[in-house]
Design an enzyme around this catalytic site. Structure first.
Site, mmCIF file in Angstrom:
data_model
loop_
_atom_site.group_PDB
_atom_site.id
_atom_site.type_symbol
_atom_site.label_atom_id
_atom_site.label_comp_id
_atom_site.label_asym_id
_atom_site.label_seq_id
_atom_site.Cartn_x
_atom_site.Cartn_y
_atom_site.Cartn_z
ATOM 1 N N HIS A 151 -0.145 7.056 -2.850
ATOM 2 C CA HIS A 151 0.164 6.552 -4.185
ATOM 3 C C HIS A 151 1.618 6.068 -4.241
ATOM 4 C CE1 HIS A 151 -3.385 8.887 -5.300
ATOM 5 N NE2 HIS A 151 -3.322 8.409 -6.534
ATOM 6 N N ASN A 183 3.992 11.906 3.335
ATOM 7 C CA ASN A 183 3.301 11.786 2.052
ATOM 8 C C ASN A 183 2.999 13.145 1.434
ATOM 9 O OD1 ASN A 183 1.767 10.502 -0.096
ATOM 10 N ND2 ASN A 183 -0.078 11.105 1.008
#
Length: 329
Positions: A151, A183
């Site tokens: 994201h 991440n």
């Protein structure tokens, strides 16, 4: 200063941590060449001709120019086209060439983070059908690629509405990111840092996006080298990511604490200081070809990491899962 040179971190990390070399971006004051501005349009996306001047300087007073290069527009405007996506929780611009967003902007406030009206388990990753199929990132591109669907605007920033959270799961808000060590770790801590800024600032705006930076190779030359995932190859894997943060004092025309950061898409040790990745916003602008604060007067600017402490609170990923849900970013 008439000439300032900044170093941008420009290497991916090894398994033992984030290695770095320096890519120099000169910020010498120069008169920019004239440019032609085009307006990007979001869906629906008609293809109007660009706003080009039809006034040409004749090569002689008495003779009309024998060519008309702009006549190509009768067949359509070649581009590039920036697919703008205004959504509940974000506004973004999509890069059809890399199949990644160019930038994604979000706005977080103490109120938006305090409301809990969404559940991640009701959201699913989806392809962005507003983008033409041939330029679209596909779910299958990420399958067994070895990269997370990372994201750019995190789902945890959009808990105020299920629709807002769902908007963050479109692939036009994703980039391929190293999972463990980035991440799911350092990048997640960085996202948490942005949320914690709302404890000091009533309004925080964040622009996030990918970079494709050069690396100096053994022959002494600088080259841009990145992987492309999918079969056939479709989605570029960024070498780096940036965040440009605007922490507003909440007063119309008031001060804005401005911070810019560039992180390699690689494993980063959790004890690495966030300030090691801080750069002047001009560095991100030159590396990305974007402008972020050209309308923000110098008198209104403050340096974020001088106005507040730029540090991470490291949480184990399993603890983050308890707070925000599985694979939050």
């Amino acid at each position: 200063m008439s000439k300032v040179t900044f170093a941008v971190i420009a290497a991916t990390g090894a398994a033992t941590g984030a290695a770095a070399t320096a890519a120099l971006y000169s910020l010498k004051k120069e008169t920019p060449p004239p440019t032609i501005a085009t307006t990007a349009t979001g869906p629906p996306r008609p293809a109007p001709p660009p706003a080009l001047s039809t006034a040409h300087t004749p090569y002689s007073v008495a003779q009309k120019a024998p060519v008309d290069p702009s006549g190509i527009f009768q067949y359509g405007f070649p581009g590039p086209v920036a697919d703008l996506r205004p959504a509940h929780s974000l506004t973004s611009s999509y890069d059809r060439r890399t199949r990644n967003p160019t930038w994604v902007a979000e706005h977080i406030t103490p109120q938006s983070l305090s409301e809990n009206n969404a559940d991640r388990k009701h959201s699913v990753f989806v392809e962005d059908v507003s983008i033409p199929e041939m330029f679209r990132a596909k779910l299958k591109d990420y399958f067994r690629s070895g990269y997370d669907r990372g994201h750019q605007v995190p789902a945890a920033d959009a808990k105020w509405s299920q629709a807002a959270m769902d908007d963050t799961f479109a692939l036009s808000n994703m980039c391929p990111q190293v999972g463990n060590g980035f991440n799911r770790d350092y990048w997640a801590h960085f996202e948490d840092f942005c949320r914690r800024l709302t404890k000091r600032y009533p309004s925080v705006r964040v622009v996030t996006g990918p970079l494709y930076l050069p690396k100096k190779e053994a022959d002494g030359k600088w080259r841009v080298n990145y992987e492309v995932i999918g079969n056939p190859p479709n989605v570029a894997v960024p070498t780096h990511f940036y965040k440009v943060i605007f922490a507003e004092d909440g007063v119309p025309g008031g001060k804005v604490a401005l911070g810019a950061f560039v992180l390699p898409n690689a494993v980063i040790a959790s004890n690495k200081p966030l300030t090691d990745f801080e750069v002047p916003v001009e560095v991100v602008e030159r590396a990305s070809g974007l402008e972020f604060a050209n309308k923000l007067e110098q008198a209104r600017r403050k340096r974020l990491c001088q106005d507040t402490m730029c540090s991470l609170i490291v949480k184990e990923y399993k603890e983050r899962q308890k707070s925000f849900g599985k694979n939050q970013s």
